[in-house]
Design a protein around this motif. Structure first.
Motif, PDB file in Angstrom:
ATOM      1  N   GLN A   7      -7.497 -17.821 -68.520  1.00 47.21           N
ATOM      2  CA  GLN A   7      -8.016 -18.127 -69.852  1.00 47.21           C
ATOM      3  C   GLN A   7      -8.215 -16.854 -70.680  1.00 47.21           C
ATOM      4  O   GLN A   7      -8.188 -16.902 -71.905  1.00 47.21           O
ATOM      5  N   ASN A   9      -6.143 -14.510 -70.934  1.00 45.82           N
ATOM      6  CA  ASN A   9      -4.873 -14.273 -71.625  1.00 45.82           C
ATOM      7  C   ASN A   9      -4.628 -15.313 -72.709  1.00 45.82           C
ATOM      8  O   ASN A   9      -4.017 -15.019 -73.735  1.00 45.82           O
ATOM      9  N   VAL A  10      -5.128 -16.545 -72.484  1.00 48.33           N
ATOM     10  CA  VAL A  10      -4.942 -17.602 -73.479  1.00 48.33           C
ATOM     11  C   VAL A  10      -5.818 -17.339 -74.701  1.00 48.33           C
ATOM     12  O   VAL A  10      -5.413 -17.566 -75.845  1.00 48.33           O
ATOM     13  N   GLN A  11      -7.038 -16.852 -74.472  1.00 47.84           N
ATOM     14  CA  GLN A  11      -7.974 -16.561 -75.559  1.00 47.84           C
ATOM     15  C   GLN A  11      -8.359 -15.076 -75.513  1.00 47.84           C
ATOM     16  O   GLN A  11      -9.455 -14.714 -75.079  1.00 47.84           O
ATOM     17  N   PRO A  12      -7.472 -14.211 -75.937  1.00 48.69           N
ATOM     18  CA  PRO A  12      -7.761 -12.768 -75.860  1.00 48.69           C
ATOM     19  C   PRO A  12      -8.800 -12.354 -76.902  1.00 48.69           C
ATOM     20  O   PRO A  12      -9.134 -13.095 -77.827  1.00 48.69           O
ATOM     21  N   VAL A  14     -10.138 -10.721 -80.110  1.00 49.19           N
ATOM     22  CA  VAL A  14      -9.542 -10.538 -81.436  1.00 49.19           C
ATOM     23  C   VAL A  14     -10.536  -9.787 -82.311  1.00 49.19           C
ATOM     24  O   VAL A  14     -11.753  -9.848 -82.108  1.00 49.19           O
ATOM     25  N   ARG A  19     -16.285 -13.517 -84.756  1.00 49.21           N
ATOM     26  CA  ARG A  19     -16.462 -13.696 -83.320  1.00 49.21           C
ATOM     27  C   ARG A  19     -17.514 -12.757 -82.727  1.00 49.21           C
ATOM     28  O   ARG A  19     -17.882 -12.893 -81.560  1.00 49.21           O
ATOM     29  N   GLU A  22     -20.746 -14.186 -80.909  1.00 50.99           N
ATOM     30  CA  GLU A  22     -20.457 -14.670 -79.555  1.00 50.99           C
ATOM     31  C   GLU A  22     -20.261 -13.500 -78.596  1.00 50.99           C
ATOM     32  O   GLU A  22     -20.801 -13.488 -77.486  1.00 50.99           O
ATOM     33  N   TYR A  23     -19.475 -12.502 -79.025  1.00 50.90           N
ATOM     34  CA  TYR A  23     -19.241 -11.330 -78.167  1.00 50.90           C
ATOM     35  C   TYR A  23     -20.548 -10.597 -77.878  1.00 50.90           C
ATOM     36  O   TYR A  23     -20.783 -10.127 -76.754  1.00 50.90           O
ATOM     37  N   GLU A  90     -12.880 -16.231 -63.503  1.00 52.74           N
ATOM     38  CA  GLU A  90     -13.490 -15.200 -64.342  1.00 52.74           C
ATOM     39  C   GLU A  90     -14.725 -14.597 -63.704  1.00 52.74           C
ATOM     40  O   GLU A  90     -15.163 -13.516 -64.070  1.00 52.74           O
ATOM     41  N   PRO A 182     -14.434 -10.831 -73.086  1.00 54.97           N
ATOM     42  CA  PRO A 182     -14.974 -10.967 -74.445  1.00 54.97           C
ATOM     43  C   PRO A 182     -16.355 -10.327 -74.538  1.00 54.97           C
ATOM     44  O   PRO A 182     -17.260 -10.656 -73.784  1.00 54.97           O
TER      45      PRO A 182
END
Length: 532
Positions: A7, A9-12, A14, A19, A22-23, A90, A182
């Motif tokens: 995941q 790689n799917v949601q790298p 950005v 964002r 959240e980070y 993860e 993230p």
């Protein structure tokens, strides 16, 4: 943490400022998880080392070694371990990141707690024995309260130290393994790699907001609460304040939901048997000491021989001598920078620590500056060095002390704030002023705290050399000759024998520095400068 590793790689990560909340939350959760583990580690190791001389013979050198091992050195081996422990999840890389943050937080907290227990006033210890307190009761009613003021400030410094290395812990690159979790650290690493100055500024602002929030909602109330544990005979006129602490005290609901009964019940709970020093026959004690020292030496020699056998398969004696020469260069930088930081920050820290009102204003600023990652200054540092054609061996050095000088500031502030009010009143009554006041009152009072701060700052500077001796921005790559640059390049290349050699040499140099300089100063503070 339960999500599959794919995941990421799917949601790298950005560079969208939307964002960042959240980070920031993800990074903060990792840091508090590491802080909780650091507190448990501190209470266990610090108490055992302070109470048992034989345990101290292993724990103190082990802490010296562990604080000298760079965070990249831990990541080189722990990333594979955690990913193998939780394959395809993860949770593995999250565990590696939290452990990396733990390694940037735990050591100075353990040293602070250990120093506090070793300088415990003798009359208080006699009172505890007179009342027949068990080891558990003595820990909860005497040792922990006495150590809390200094531990609180070191906990704040540990949080800031975690921010300083958060880029390395969230944006992990070891050989062919690259993982970006993230968080603010990985966001900042991506912004620096693509030279996005606006994203760098957004990351720094988000970091500042988070630090301000947990300072006002957590650490400032804890500082105000911990003031009750200061060792003094008369009440202080100036006490630290916190609007949130006062708000909690005035809240009806919290007064009704009293938590005092479990706190009071803690000392009555049968606790673990902590080691206590018991008198032995001198000849028997000497024999035990000889056996213990022999065991420690044997284990150390076996470990050293194992590492040497692993390293010499690909590295020659000439390569090892080159690494030793690089370590000497880094040692010179560390010693010079610690001396400069001491001259600058000790007077400022004393001034702040003696004025709680100013301490309240300076605390969040100091936390932010201590958390400021060296990577953020790479554009400025690289640009100035290239534009003015400066020597990187000299002008990259200040980046080493950027995040570690604050260990001295925070510890000396804690020491100055802990000076008993009756001691200050006695000095005022006898008209002790100027240099005599510094020589006879302040410097002896803060010296044990300074030693803890300087020792951890020294170890942190060795760690920071890996970040500071190699700086890049765009097409410009600068490198200062030193052990930090050597380990950084070996880690990036995935050359594990060179990484191991660099870590071993760094550990040896840090241990020698600690044993020849900081440990004798610890002993002097314990013998001559403790409150009795």
């Amino acid at each position: 943490m339960n999500a599959p590793l794919s995941q990421l790689n799917v949601q790298p990560v950005v560079l969208d400022p939307a964002r960042l909340p959240e980070y920031a939350l993800r990074t903060t959760l990792r840091m508090f998880a590491a802080l909780f583990a650091s507190l448990l580690f501190t209470f266990v190791t610090g108490t055992i080392a302070a109470r048992s001389r034989k345990a101290e013979m292993i724990i103190a050198p082990a802490l010296d070694i562990l604080q000298s091992v760079p965070i990249l050195g831990f990541l080189t081996f722990t990333v594979t371990f955690f990913m193998g422990l939780f394959p395809g999840s993860e949770l593995g890389v999250e565990g590696a990141a939290i452990f990396a943050i733990f390694t940037s937080q735990a050591w100075n907290m353990a040293f602070s707690f250990y120093q506090s227990l070793r300088t415990l006033p003798g009359d208080l210890d006699e009172v505890a024995k007179g009342f027949g307190l068990s080891s558990w009761q003595k820990f909860l009613r005497l040792e922990l309260p006495f150590a809390i003021p200094a531990l609180v400030w070191n906990t704040m410094m540990s949080m800031s130290g975690g921010w300083f290395f958060v880029v390395a812990s969230e944006a992990i690159t070891v050989g062919k393994t690259t993982v970006a979790l993230p968080g603010i650290g990985s966001y900042l690493a991506l912004a620096i790699s693509v030279q996005n100055t606006r994203a760098v500024i957004w990351a720094v602002l988000a970091m500042g907001v988070v630090i301000l929030l947990y300072d006002q909602l957590l650490f400032r109330p804890v500082v105000a609460w911990a003031d009750k544990f200061r060792f003094e005979q008369t009440a202080s006129q100036d006490r630290p304040e916190s609007w949130f602490y006062d708000l909690l005290n005035r809240t009806r609901l919290l007064r009704r939901i009293s938590i005092r009964w479990p706190v009071r019940a803690l000392p009555r709970i049968p606790g673990p048997r902590l080691p206590a020093t018991t008198p032995l026959d001198p000849r028997l004690a000497s024999a035990f000491d000889i056996l213990w020292v022999g065991l420690v030496i044997a284990v150390t020699l076996w470990g050293a021989w194992s590492v040497i056998g692993y390293v010499r398969q690909t590295i020659s004696l000439h390569d090892a001598l080159v690494v030793v020469g690089l370590a000497v260069l880094t040692l010179l930088r560390v010693v010079i920078l610690i001396a400069i930081a001491s001259v600058i920050w000790v007077p400022i820290a004393v001034w702040i620590g003696l004025r709680p009102a100013w301490s309240e204003k300076v605390q969040p600023i100091a936390q932010f500056l201590a958390a400021f990652p060296a990577n953020v200054l790479f554009p400025i540092a690289v640009g100035l060095i290239v534009a003015w054609r400066l020597d990187p061996n000299i002008w990259l050095s200040p980046l080493m002390i950027l995040g570690t000088q604050w260990y001295i500031l925070f510890n000396v502030i804690a020491g100055a704030a802990a000076i008993p009010n009756d001691l200050k009143e006695a000095a005022a009554m006898f008209h002790v002023k100027r240099w005599q006041w510094w020589r006879d009152v302040v410097l002896p009072a803060v010296f044990p705290y300074y030693v803890t701060g300087a020792l951890t700052a020294s170890g942190g500077s060795w760690n920071a050399s890996i970040v500071a001796e190699v700086a890049s921005w765009g097409d410009h790559h600068l490198e200062a000759a030193g052990l930090g640059a050597y380990i950084a390049k070996a880690t990036a290349a995935g050359d594990y024998p060179k990484v191991a050699l660099g870590i071993v040499v760094m550990s040896v140099f840090v241990i020698l520095l600690n044993r020849t300089l900081w440990r004798p100063m610890y002993g002097y503070a314990e013998r001559r400068l403790r409150l009795t």
